[in-house]
Design a protein around this motif. Sequence first.
Motif, PDB file in Angstrom:
ATOM      1  N   ALA A  73       0.832  -1.197   0.000  1.00 35.56           N
ATOM      2  CA  ALA A  73       0.000   0.000   0.000  1.00 35.56           C
ATOM      3  C   ALA A  73       0.874   1.257   0.000  1.00 35.56           C
ATOM      4  O   ALA A  73       1.868   1.338   0.707  1.00 35.56           O
ATOM      5  N   ILE A  74       0.451   2.225  -0.828  1.00 35.99           N
ATOM      6  CA  ILE A  74       1.199   3.468  -0.947  1.00 35.99           C
ATOM      7  C   ILE A  74       0.904   4.388   0.236  1.00 35.99           C
ATOM      8  O   ILE A  74       1.798   5.006   0.805  1.00 35.99           O
ATOM      9  N   PHE A  75      -0.344   4.487   0.596  1.00 32.33           N
ATOM     10  CA  PHE A  75      -0.780   5.262   1.753  1.00 32.33           C
ATOM     11  C   PHE A  75      -1.696   4.363   2.597  1.00 32.33           C
ATOM     12  O   PHE A  75      -2.135   3.317   2.125  1.00 32.33           O
ATOM     13  N   SER A  76      -1.972   4.753   3.821  1.00 30.91           N
ATOM     14  CA  SER A  76      -2.857   3.930   4.653  1.00 30.91           C
ATOM     15  C   SER A  76      -4.236   3.872   4.005  1.00 30.91           C
ATOM     16  O   SER A  76      -4.689   4.838   3.400  1.00 30.91           O
ATOM     17  N   THR A  77      -4.878   2.727   4.116  1.00 28.91           N
ATOM     18  CA  THR A  77      -6.138   2.508   3.405  1.00 28.91           C
ATOM     19  C   THR A  77      -7.151   1.785   4.273  1.00 28.91           C
ATOM     20  O   THR A  77      -6.790   0.904   5.054  1.00 28.91           O
ATOM     21  N   SER A  78      -8.409   2.149   4.128  1.00 24.24           N
ATOM     22  CA  SER A  78      -9.475   1.482   4.879  1.00 24.24           C
ATOM     23  C   SER A  78      -9.908   0.192   4.192  1.00 24.24           C
ATOM     24  O   SER A  78     -10.528  -0.672   4.789  1.00 24.24           O
ATOM     25  N   THR A  79      -9.560   0.049   2.899  1.00 21.08           N
ATOM     26  CA  THR A  79      -9.963  -1.140   2.147  1.00 21.08           C
ATOM     27  C   THR A  79      -9.225  -2.387   2.635  1.00 21.08           C
ATOM     28  O   THR A  79      -9.780  -3.462   2.736  1.00 21.08           O
ATOM     29  N   LYS A  80      -7.916  -2.215   2.911  1.00 18.91           N
ATOM     30  CA  LYS A  80      -7.125  -3.327   3.450  1.00 18.91           C
ATOM     31  C   LYS A  80      -6.407  -2.818   4.694  1.00 18.91           C
ATOM     32  O   LYS A  80      -5.304  -2.283   4.618  1.00 18.91           O
ATOM     33  N   LYS A  81      -7.045  -2.987   5.844  1.00 20.79           N
ATOM     34  CA  LYS A  81      -6.525  -2.414   7.092  1.00 20.79           C
ATOM     35  C   LYS A  81      -5.218  -3.051   7.544  1.00 20.79           C
ATOM     36  O   LYS A  81      -4.482  -2.478   8.328  1.00 20.79           O
ATOM     37  N   ASP A  82      -4.931  -4.272   7.070  1.00 19.86           N
ATOM     38  CA  ASP A  82      -3.704  -4.959   7.489  1.00 19.86           C
ATOM     39  C   ASP A  82      -2.529  -4.688   6.550  1.00 19.86           C
ATOM     40  O   ASP A  82      -1.430  -5.215   6.739  1.00 19.86           O
ATOM     41  N   ALA A  83      -2.748  -3.854   5.534  1.00 22.32           N
ATOM     42  CA  ALA A  83      -1.694  -3.599   4.544  1.00 22.32           C
ATOM     43  C   ALA A  83      -0.638  -2.646   5.099  1.00 22.32           C
ATOM     44  O   ALA A  83      -0.956  -1.599   5.655  1.00 22.32           O
ATOM     45  N   SER A  84       0.640  -3.023   4.951  1.00 23.60           N
ATOM     46  CA  SER A  84       1.735  -2.164   5.398  1.00 23.60           C
ATOM     47  C   SER A  84       2.008  -1.103   4.336  1.00 23.60           C
ATOM     48  O   SER A  84       1.981  -1.385   3.140  1.00 23.60           O
ATOM     49  N   VAL A  85       2.289   0.113   4.806  1.00 20.43           N
ATOM     50  CA  VAL A  85       2.555   1.215   3.881  1.00 20.43           C
ATOM     51  C   VAL A  85       4.001   1.141   3.397  1.00 20.43           C
ATOM     52  O   VAL A  85       4.928   0.967   4.194  1.00 20.43           O
ATOM     53  N   LEU A  86       4.192   1.234   2.077  1.00 21.60           N
ATOM     54  CA  LEU A  86       5.527   1.185   1.478  1.00 21.60           C
ATOM     55  C   LEU A  86       6.129   2.573   1.378  1.00 21.60           C
ATOM     56  O   LEU A  86       5.437   3.538   1.052  1.00 21.60           O
ATOM     57  N   ASP A  87       7.417   2.667   1.619  1.00 15.82           N
ATOM     58  CA  ASP A  87       8.125   3.920   1.394  1.00 15.82           C
ATOM     59  C   ASP A  87       8.177   4.155  -0.120  1.00 15.82           C
ATOM     60  O   ASP A  87       8.352   3.210  -0.892  1.00 15.82           O
ATOM     61  N   LEU A  88       8.022   5.407  -0.537  1.00 11.95           N
ATOM     62  CA  LEU A  88       8.018   5.699  -1.975  1.00 11.95           C
ATOM     63  C   LEU A  88       9.346   5.343  -2.644  1.00 11.95           C
ATOM     64  O   LEU A  88       9.390   5.084  -3.849  1.00 11.95           O
TER      65      LEU A  88
END
Length: 212
Positions: A133-148
């Motif tokens: 995930a690029i930014f935090s998202t409500s669609t996949k709450k367990d997704a870790s945010v990636l550094d650009l």
Amino acid sequence: MKCDKKNMLLYAVTDRAWTGKQSLYEQVEEALKGGITCLQLREKNLSDEEFLKEAIQIKALCNKYKVPFFINDNVEVAIKCGADGIHVGQDDMAAGRVRELVGDKMMIGVSAHSVKEAVEAVKNGADCLGVGAIFSTSTKKDASVLDLSVVSDICKAVSVPVVAIGGIKKDNISKLKGTGVDGVALVSAIFAADDIKAECEELRKLSEDMIK
């Protein structure tokens, strides 16, 4: 099958959480009218029979607008409806096995969260990648945010189109400029909008500016 990066510019991923006033079919048509360049049908709670029936209808709609049609996860439904592509995650069927089942005529998209996963996916037959995930998202709450910087490294490491996904909306698309991504994949930013067509028209312009 080769994936044209132009088709990855504004990639819509369905979610029936926002159906109500409109059916999913009507929402998809509004998005197509607004300029999406690819559509992925994502259904986690339908039976295979219901999913296939819906997939056949929405594929015909995408054909009408000349937009590639992907199925999320379900290889059997993708084959039966004659989808243009199938997208799988890291925890789903491996890309190499998917290729054995779908043959050379269907595009395969794979989710990747690191350079290693991206390179492995392409080696095993992926035609495009969804990175996030690029930014935090409500669609996949367990997704870790990636550094650009990781996103940029992935784009440099592979030769196939890369689509950014996860928490992307109008006010942060511009942050992806210069990373090398070929487009953005959006869920709520499209399907939660009050006016989906108008929202997609605006998102399309922002995406075009982002890749310049």
